[in-house]
Design a protein around this motif. Structure first.
Motif, short mmCIF file in Angstrom:
data_model
loop_
_atom_site.label_atom_id
_atom_site.label_comp_id
_atom_site.label_asym_id
_atom_site.label_seq_id
_atom_site.Cartn_x
_atom_site.Cartn_y
_atom_site.Cartn_z
N ASN A 164 0.85 -1.15 0.03
CA ASN A 164 0.13 -0.05 -0.08
C ASN A 164 0.90 1.40 -0.06
OD1 ASN A 164 -2.08 -1.53 0.05
ND2 ASN A 164 -2.31 -1.60 2.36
N HIS A 165 1.98 1.32 0.37
CA HIS A 165 2.59 2.35 0.95
C HIS A 165 4.17 2.23 0.15
CE1 HIS A 165 -0.27 4.82 2.80
NE2 HIS A 165 -0.56 3.53 3.53
N ILE A 166 4.41 1.65 -0.88
CA ILE A 166 5.79 1.48 -1.58
C ILE A 166 6.66 2.95 -1.39
CG2 ILE A 166 5.36 1.83 -4.15
CD1 ILE A 166 7.13 -0.68 -4.03
N ASP A 167 6.00 4.01 -1.60
CA ASP A 167 6.44 5.17 -1.56
C ASP A 167 7.17 5.52 -0.40
OD1 ASP A 167 3.71 5.37 -0.79
OD2 ASP A 167 4.05 7.40 -1.04
N TRP A 168 6.91 4.88 0.83
CA TRP A 168 7.27 5.09 2.27
C TRP A 168 8.57 4.30 2.45
CZ3 TRP A 168 2.69 4.60 6.29
CH2 TRP A 168 1.85 5.52 6.03
N VAL A 169 8.94 3.61 1.44
CA VAL A 169 10.04 2.53 1.60
C VAL A 169 11.61 3.21 1.05
CG1 VAL A 169 11.02 0.01 1.16
CG2 VAL A 169 8.57 0.68 1.50
N ILE A 170 12.38 3.03 1.73
CA ILE A 170 13.73 3.29 1.11
C ILE A 170 14.26 2.37 0.12
CG2 ILE A 170 16.22 3.83 1.81
CD1 ILE A 170 15.24 5.01 4.41
N ASP B 281 11.15 5.24 4.96
CA ASP B 281 11.83 6.47 5.23
C ASP B 281 11.36 7.37 6.28
OD1 ASP B 281 12.55 8.85 4.26
OD2 ASP B 281 11.46 8.92 2.55
N MET B 282 12.21 7.39 7.35
CA MET B 282 11.65 8.16 8.56
C MET B 282 11.85 9.78 8.16
SD MET B 282 10.67 6.32 11.05
CE MET B 282 10.75 7.14 12.20
N SER B 283 12.41 10.12 7.11
CA SER B 283 12.40 11.60 6.82
C SER B 283 10.87 12.12 6.43
CB SER B 283 13.37 11.83 5.78
OG SER B 283 12.97 11.53 4.64
N ASN B 284 10.23 11.11 6.15
CA ASN B 284 8.76 11.29 5.66
C ASN B 284 7.88 11.52 6.86
OD1 ASN B 284 6.15 11.44 4.46
ND2 ASN B 284 6.46 9.84 3.08
N ASP C 253 4.38 9.75 11.39
CA ASP C 253 3.08 9.55 12.17
C ASP C 253 2.60 8.02 12.10
OD1 ASP C 253 2.63 12.36 12.15
OD2 ASP C 253 1.36 12.27 10.35
N PHE C 254 3.01 7.25 10.95
CA PHE C 254 2.76 5.80 11.26
C PHE C 254 3.28 5.20 12.46
CE2 PHE C 254 4.09 1.69 9.96
CZ PHE C 254 3.11 0.95 9.75
N VAL C 255 4.74 5.57 12.50
CA VAL C 255 5.40 5.02 13.39
C VAL C 255 4.91 5.39 14.96
CG1 VAL C 255 7.71 4.79 14.54
CG2 VAL C 255 7.45 4.59 11.93
N PHE C 256 4.65 6.57 14.98
CA PHE C 256 3.92 7.00 16.18
C PHE C 256 2.70 6.37 16.53
CE2 PHE C 256 0.99 9.93 18.55
CZ PHE C 256 1.49 10.10 19.56
N GLY C 257 2.09 6.18 15.52
CA GLY C 257 0.68 5.72 15.54
C GLY C 257 0.93 4.05 15.93
N ILE C 258 1.81 3.29 15.50
CA ILE C 258 1.96 1.84 16.09
C ILE C 258 1.90 1.99 17.71
CG2 ILE C 258 3.47 -0.08 15.96
CD1 ILE C 258 4.51 1.11 13.26
N VAL C 259 2.87 2.67 18.04
CA VAL C 259 2.99 2.71 19.77
C VAL C 259 1.94 3.32 20.32
CG1 VAL C 259 4.63 3.25 21.55
CG2 VAL C 259 5.57 2.77 19.26
N ASP C 260 1.33 4.43 19.72
CA ASP C 260 0.21 5.01 20.37
C ASP C 260 -1.09 4.35 20.50
OD1 ASP C 260 -0.97 7.20 21.56
OD2 ASP C 260 -1.92 7.82 19.72
N GLY C 261 -1.12 3.49 19.15
CA GLY C 261 -2.52 2.40 19.13
C GLY C 261 -2.09 1.24 20.21
N GLU D 247 11.64 8.84 -1.72
CA GLU D 247 10.56 9.43 -2.44
C GLU D 247 10.05 10.80 -1.94
OE1 GLU D 247 10.06 6.97 -5.39
OE2 GLU D 247 9.26 9.02 -6.14
N TYR D 248 9.98 10.85 -0.58
CA TYR D 248 9.31 12.06 0.03
C TYR D 248 10.34 13.14 -0.40
CZ TYR D 248 8.92 15.41 3.54
OH TYR D 248 8.48 16.71 4.42
N LEU D 249 11.52 13.09 -0.28
CA LEU D 249 12.51 14.35 -0.32
C LEU D 249 12.36 14.62 -2.02
CD1 LEU D 249 15.77 13.10 1.60
CD2 LEU D 249 14.03 14.82 2.23
N LYS D 250 12.28 13.76 -2.93
CA LYS D 250 12.02 13.91 -4.28
C LYS D 250 10.93 14.74 -4.48
CE LYS D 250 12.15 12.68 -8.73
NZ LYS D 250 12.80 13.89 -9.59
N LYS D 251 9.86 14.16 -3.90
CA LYS D 251 8.54 14.86 -4.11
C LYS D 251 8.44 16.28 -3.65
CE LYS D 251 5.14 11.36 -4.23
NZ LYS D 251 4.70 10.53 -3.27
N ASN D 252 9.22 16.59 -2.72
CA ASN D 252 9.37 17.79 -1.93
C ASN D 252 10.55 18.71 -2.39
OD1 ASN D 252 7.10 17.98 0.18
ND2 ASN D 252 7.71 15.92 -0.05
#
Ligand code: DGJ
Length: 737
Positions: free
Chosen positions: A424-430, A447-450, A455-463, A488-493
């Motif tokens: 679902n989120h290949i663009d999140w992968v380095i 890609d933790m720069s994204n 938010d996803f990583v925070f959400g795992i623990v928060d959840g 991908e995130y750095l590229k897009k931005n």
């Protein structure tokens, strides 16, 4: 434009004369800045060109003029080897601490002293900030020195900012640029391999540069750690000699450079590894480097370690002066092969042993791609319905019924290609979109720069905490390095790819910052397939770390020994497992020198082994305060002897625990030398009692024997180690005179 004269002339040689003729003096007023700990001084001083230099490093002196010590020859290159933050592209031809390209493409930088200020944070902590500026371009560097007086510890970092018409590009941005003079330097660094972490390597520094670095991105210490011991004039020893012991507190790529220059000075530059990491800095931004943390001792590595431990407990490790939970982990007991029933069965073992918590490890999640091995499921953090039909909440409650708390393993920065997250989120992968993927343990890194990934990583623990408010512990793993670095995130931005390594780490810190704001107290174990991550930046968010998957107690003695140079035992997790052929007693004794845990099938223990474990855990609860909060003394070095001995002493020196081990299975006779204790009160009397005796065995130590602290430290005692008595734990208690 101003020209510079280098006033320290090594000889009346031709080149020196040349400088005299061509460059007029600036003659700025001398500014002297002492950076004082309780016992040591790092003295900085401007020269006539207003360049700030290190002019002294060593013991503090009571009064009088500044020693001339570092007025070293500036060399035929006209260089200033002892500048406090060496720039590049102008007068310095040495390895720079900072290197940049200005907005207009010019690559030169000078840094002149502008101002400094010092404030007392409290009665023990003093912060000095020193502003340096380029006289031509609007670039400013502030060097910070945070001094913890009593611990003789300095935390050093830099802030870089500018006011140019566009971005500047930072090619190098070190944390510290130190300079020392001495006849000889010996350097110990620590090298890792999976299951063989913290192997020390000491060598005499000779001319040239020794570089220790990591380019691994995540799990950055898999091969080498950012820890060092620098010894002055002689190899490092436990109780004598001047040493600096420290670490670059950065959880990504690092670089430590030790250069003996042509005049035999030592320059030490430490910081983020510039490798593939040119950083574009906008005019409104400040780049803050990580800290170089180091403590100084004139009495060898023992005192330096105790300084570091005191500092870490008080100022750095999360809840460093608090308590910890003993635990039973299921990783080695089950690996991926478990279900709800098996786990609840194991909870009974945790209660039987008398530990505080049960820790569920890897393998509890993933449905479309169940995590039944390490090839699938990472990233899909929903409980596997076959293994855990009633979810995590049920486990938390079942554990509670057995009187134990419940903790859980996650590896939130990672993804298996066989996962819904990847789909679902290949663009999140380095990964490099046009190239084949490279895997480490069958996984890739998110890609933790994204910010979305953050938010996803925070959400795992928060959840997990939202659904299970009684969840009491998190083990945060990180098993992969970064291959194919591309975002991908750095590229897009429109951001440079060369920001990825730095922004990855900063993104990780941002998530942990948010988590700790919401969950300030929950204990968390930092793990990276063992010791691939153990740094004082991450340890602000973690209560402890997992130093190695190698729990063979013999090897573990060495791993723990080396970690003890840098980390207090309260932060180091040790588990009793089936690794190694030593007795259960040996294993428990070794694991008791830190935070004790188990990773065994309790129901498979023999009756006596179980009895021993229960008694040993009960003993541990009685002395853990000394191990966690007391002073550590390394007594007998296992690299040089057939035995290892270490002891912990509490603050008022009324109690101590001494651990002794045979480390050479071929040794026939070890009782010819007494072990001299340390850190006791010479004037006190102590009763010595052997504890952690295996059922049915008797101590060889005479019961209730009383010794003076003086005799224990000067004459010592013989724990009576031999092939049948390979591990001996002694408890010392002050008795009335
Ligand atoms: C590596 C860790 O070091 C182990 O303790 C265990 O948690 C495994 N990962 C699980 O995959």
């Amino acid at each position: 434009m101003k020209k510079y004269h280098f006033y320290s002339i090594p000889s009346t040689g031709f080149l020196a004369l040349f400088f005299m003729i061509t460059a007029p003096r600036v003659n700025a007023q001398t500014v002297t800045i002492p950076i004082n700990t309780d016992s040591y001084t790092l003295l900085l001083q401007t020269d006539r060109n207003n360049i700030l230099k290190t002019v002294y490093f060593g013991e503090s002196w009571s009064a009088g003029a500044v020693p001339d010590r570092y007025r070293v020859g500036n060399g035929v290159s006209g260089d200033v080897p002892n500048a406090v933050y060496t720039p590049s592209g102008t007068w310095s031809l040495s390895e720079p601490a900072i290197q940049l390209t200005h907005a207009d493409g010019n690559m030169s930088l000078e840094l002149e002293y502008i101002s400094h200020s010092t404030k007392d944070v409290d009665s023990n902590v003093r912060l000095t900030g020193i502003v340096l500026k380029d006289p031509v371009y609007p670039v400013e560097v502030t060097l910070y020195y945070k001094v913890y007086m009593k611990e003789n510890l300095i935390e050093q970092w830099a802030e870089i900012k500018h006011n140019e018409q566009g971005d500047i590009k930072l090619q190098k941005y070190s944390s510290a640029d130190l300079f020392f003079t001495e006849s000889d330097f010996y350097l110990t660094t620590f090298h890792n391999q999976w299951a063989n972490e913290m192997q020390p390597n000491e060598s005499r520094l000779t001319r040239g540069t020794k570089v220790f670095d990591s380019k691994l991105g995540a799990r950055a210490m898999l091969l080498q750690t950012p820890d060092f011991i620098l010894s002055f004039g002689r190899p490092a020893s436990e109780n004598e000699g001047m040493v600096i012991l420290g670490q670059l507190a950065w959880s990504g790529n690092f670089k430590l450079e030790f250069e003996i220059d042509t005049y035999h000075n030592l320059r030490f530059i430490a910081g983020i590894n510039p490798y593939a990491s040119e950083y574009s800095l906008a005019p409104d931004q400040t780049f803050t480097t990580p800290s170089l943390i180091y403590t100084i001792s004139g009495n060898g590595t023992g005192e330096a370690s105790r300084n570091m431990h005191d500092w870490a407990r008080k100022y750095r490790v999360l809840d460093g002066e608090g308590e910890r939970l003993t635990l039973l982990n299921n990783w080695e007991a089950t690996y991926f092969d478990f279900d709800e029933n098996k786990l609840t069965g194991l909870f009974k073992g945790a209660r039987e042993l008398g530990v505080d918590l049960f820790l569920l490890d890897d393998g509890w999640f993933g449905n479309k791609y169940p995590r039944n091995n390490d090839r699938a499921g990472l990233g899909d953090w929903q409980p596997n319905v076959k293994k855990l039909p009633d979810g995590v909440a049920y486990l938390v409650q079942e554990a509670k019924k057995e009187g134990v708390k419940f903790g859980i393993w996650i590896e939130p920065e990672m993804v298996n290609p066989r996962s819904e997250l990847y789909e679902n989120h290949i663009d999140w992968v380095i990964r490099q979109p046009e190239r084949p993927e490279f895997y480490f343990r069958n996984q890739l890194v998110l890609d933790m720069s994204n910010p979305e990934v953050q938010d996803f990583v925070f959400g795992i623990v928060d959840g997990l905490f939202t659904e299970n408010p009684e969840l009491a512990f998190i083990k945060w793993d990180c098993n992969s390095v970064i291959y194919n670095a591309y975002s991908e995130y750095l590229k897009k931005n429109g951001l440079p790819q060369s920001h990825l390594y730095v922004e990855y780490v900063k993104g990780l810190y941002k998530v942990l910052e948010r988590l700790r704001a919401k969950y300030p107290e929950v204990p968390m174990m930092l793990c990276s397939g063992g010791g691939g991550r153990a740094d004082y930046e991450l340890l602000q968010y973690f209560t402890e770390f997992w130093p190695s998957d190698n729990t063979d107690p013999l090897r573990r003695i060495f791993i723990q020994w080396n970690n003890s140079y840098f980390f207090p035992s309260i932060a180091v997790d040790n588990h009793v497992t089936n690794w190694g052929r030593q007795s259960i007693k040996y294993k428990v004794d070794v694991a008791s020198m830190g935070k004790l845990g188990f990773d065994i099938r309790v129901d498979e223990l023999s009756e006596n082994d179980l009895l021993f474990c229960k008694e040993a855990i009960s003993n541990y609860h009685s002395f853990k305060d000394i191990v966690w909060h007391g002073d550590l003394y390394r007594l007998v070095n296992p690299y040089e002897n057939d035995i290892a001995a270490l002891m912990y002493v509490n603050e008022d020196k009324s109690k101590a625990i001494v651990f002794n081990y045979l480390v050479n299975n071929l040794a026939m006779n070890t009782n010819t030398t007494n072990i001299k204790l340390n850190g006791l009160d010479a004037g006190k009397q102590y009763s010595v009692k052997e504890i952690n005796l295996y059922p049915g065995t008797n101590s060889r130590m005479s019961a209730g024997q009383i010794y003076s602290g003086d005799s224990l430290m000067k004459i010592g005692l013989d724990p009576g180690l031999n092939q049948r008595r390979q591990s001996v734990v002694l408890e010392l208690t002050e008795v009335d005179n």
